[in-house]
Scaffold this motif. Structure first.
Motif, PDB file in Angstrom:
ATOM      1  N   GLU A 100       0.874  -1.172   0.000  1.00 52.46           N
ATOM      2  CA  GLU A 100       0.000   0.000   0.000  1.00 52.46           C
ATOM      3  C   GLU A 100       0.912   1.222   0.000  1.00 52.46           C
ATOM      4  OE1 GLU A 100      -2.199   3.278   1.681  1.00 52.46           O
ATOM      5  OE2 GLU A 100      -0.684   2.209   2.829  1.00 52.46           O
ATOM      6  N   SER A 101       0.503   2.311  -0.627  1.00 50.68           N
ATOM      7  CA  SER A 101       1.395   3.453  -0.868  1.00 50.68           C
ATOM      8  C   SER A 101       2.030   4.010   0.411  1.00 50.68           C
ATOM      9  CB  SER A 101       0.671   4.556  -1.634  1.00 50.68           C
ATOM     10  OG  SER A 101      -0.428   5.026  -0.897  1.00 50.68           O
ATOM     11  N   ALA A 102       1.283   4.132   1.496  1.00 51.49           N
ATOM     12  CA  ALA A 102       1.861   4.648   2.744  1.00 51.49           C
ATOM     13  C   ALA A 102       2.910   3.674   3.287  1.00 51.49           C
ATOM     14  CB  ALA A 102       0.772   4.891   3.779  1.00 51.49           C
ATOM     15  N   TRP A 103       2.639   2.392   3.206  1.00 52.89           N
ATOM     16  CA  TRP A 103       3.622   1.392   3.629  1.00 52.89           C
ATOM     17  C   TRP A 103       4.866   1.514   2.762  1.00 52.89           C
ATOM     18  CZ3 TRP A 103       3.368  -3.546   6.484  1.00 52.89           C
ATOM     19  CH2 TRP A 103       2.283  -3.621   7.365  1.00 52.89           C
ATOM     20  N   ASP A 104       4.660   1.613   1.464  1.00 50.19           N
ATOM     21  CA  ASP A 104       5.773   1.638   0.525  1.00 50.19           C
ATOM     22  C   ASP A 104       6.725   2.797   0.823  1.00 50.19           C
ATOM     23  OD1 ASP A 104       6.997   0.294  -1.594  1.00 50.19           O
ATOM     24  OD2 ASP A 104       6.145   1.653  -3.074  1.00 50.19           O
ATOM     25  N   ARG A 105       6.180   3.928   1.247  1.00 53.48           N
ATOM     26  CA  ARG A 105       7.003   5.109   1.540  1.00 53.48           C
ATOM     27  C   ARG A 105       7.706   5.021   2.880  1.00 53.48           C
ATOM     28  NH1 ARG A 105       2.262   7.549   0.066  1.00 53.48           N
ATOM     29  NH2 ARG A 105       1.916   8.235   2.202  1.00 53.48           N
ATOM     30  N   THR A 106       7.117   4.318   3.847  1.00 48.95           N
ATOM     31  CA  THR A 106       7.613   4.413   5.220  1.00 48.95           C
ATOM     32  C   THR A 106       8.243   3.143   5.784  1.00 48.95           C
ATOM     33  OG1 THR A 106       5.437   3.840   6.113  1.00 48.95           O
ATOM     34  CG2 THR A 106       5.902   6.185   5.778  1.00 48.95           C
ATOM     35  N   ASP A 135      10.613   0.243   6.864  1.00 48.62           N
ATOM     36  CA  ASP A 135      12.045   0.055   7.065  1.00 48.62           C
ATOM     37  C   ASP A 135      12.562  -1.010   6.101  1.00 48.62           C
ATOM     38  OD1 ASP A 135      14.467   0.301   9.035  1.00 48.62           O
ATOM     39  OD2 ASP A 135      14.061  -1.861   8.880  1.00 48.62           O
ATOM     40  N   ARG A 177      10.959  -4.653   5.076  1.00 44.89           N
ATOM     41  CA  ARG A 177      10.603  -4.967   3.692  1.00 44.89           C
ATOM     42  C   ARG A 177      11.233  -6.300   3.268  1.00 44.89           C
ATOM     43  NH1 ARG A 177       8.840  -1.863  -0.710  1.00 44.89           N
ATOM     44  NH2 ARG A 177       9.102   0.024   0.512  1.00 44.89           N
TER      45      ARG A 177
END
Length: 130
Positions: free
Chosen positions: A7-13, A15, A19
């Protein structure tokens, strides 16, 4: 064949170590000839309010997109129900044949007993299975 997405917020934040750990769990869960499990447990914890946080890899094996809408989920430990809640979140839309990590928050009031974080499993008790 399943594809891992974030999800986009996960992808940006997220660690880099987290990941990589999720990628590793995804690869293990999707080894050839293994049945596809809709929820693969990644982590369990409490937040500062005492709510139960269950992080899973959601695996959509359907031929259609899966959107989290009125899904009743139960967190179990050793086949004993710990917490049940109904979730809806339009941000959680998983394309066909994709897997995505997500954290479900079970409010403290939904817990039937205190978890020990051993032998945990998330299951859908709704009719709309993944």
């Amino acid at each position: 064949m399943q594809r891992l997405i974030f999800e986009s917020a996960w992808d940006r934040t997220i660690d880099a170590r987290d990941r990589e750990r999720i990628k590793h769990v995804f690869e293990q869960a999707n080894e050839k000839d293994k049945p596809l499990r809709p929820f693969v447990l990644l982590n369990q914890a409490h937040n500062h309010r005492g709510d139960l946080l269950i992080t899973v890899l959601i695996q959509n094996g359907l031929e259609t997109n899966w959107i989290l809408h009125n899904q009743t989920l139960t967190y179990y430990e050793a086949n004993t129900p710990i917490a049940t809640e109904t979730f809806s979140d339009k941000r959680l839309a998983i394309p066909s044949k994709c897997s995505m990590p997500w954290t479900f928050i079970f409010p403290k009031k939904t817990m039937q007993q205190e978890p020990n974080f051993k032998e945990g499993e998330l299951r859908s008790t709704s009719l709309d299975e993944i």
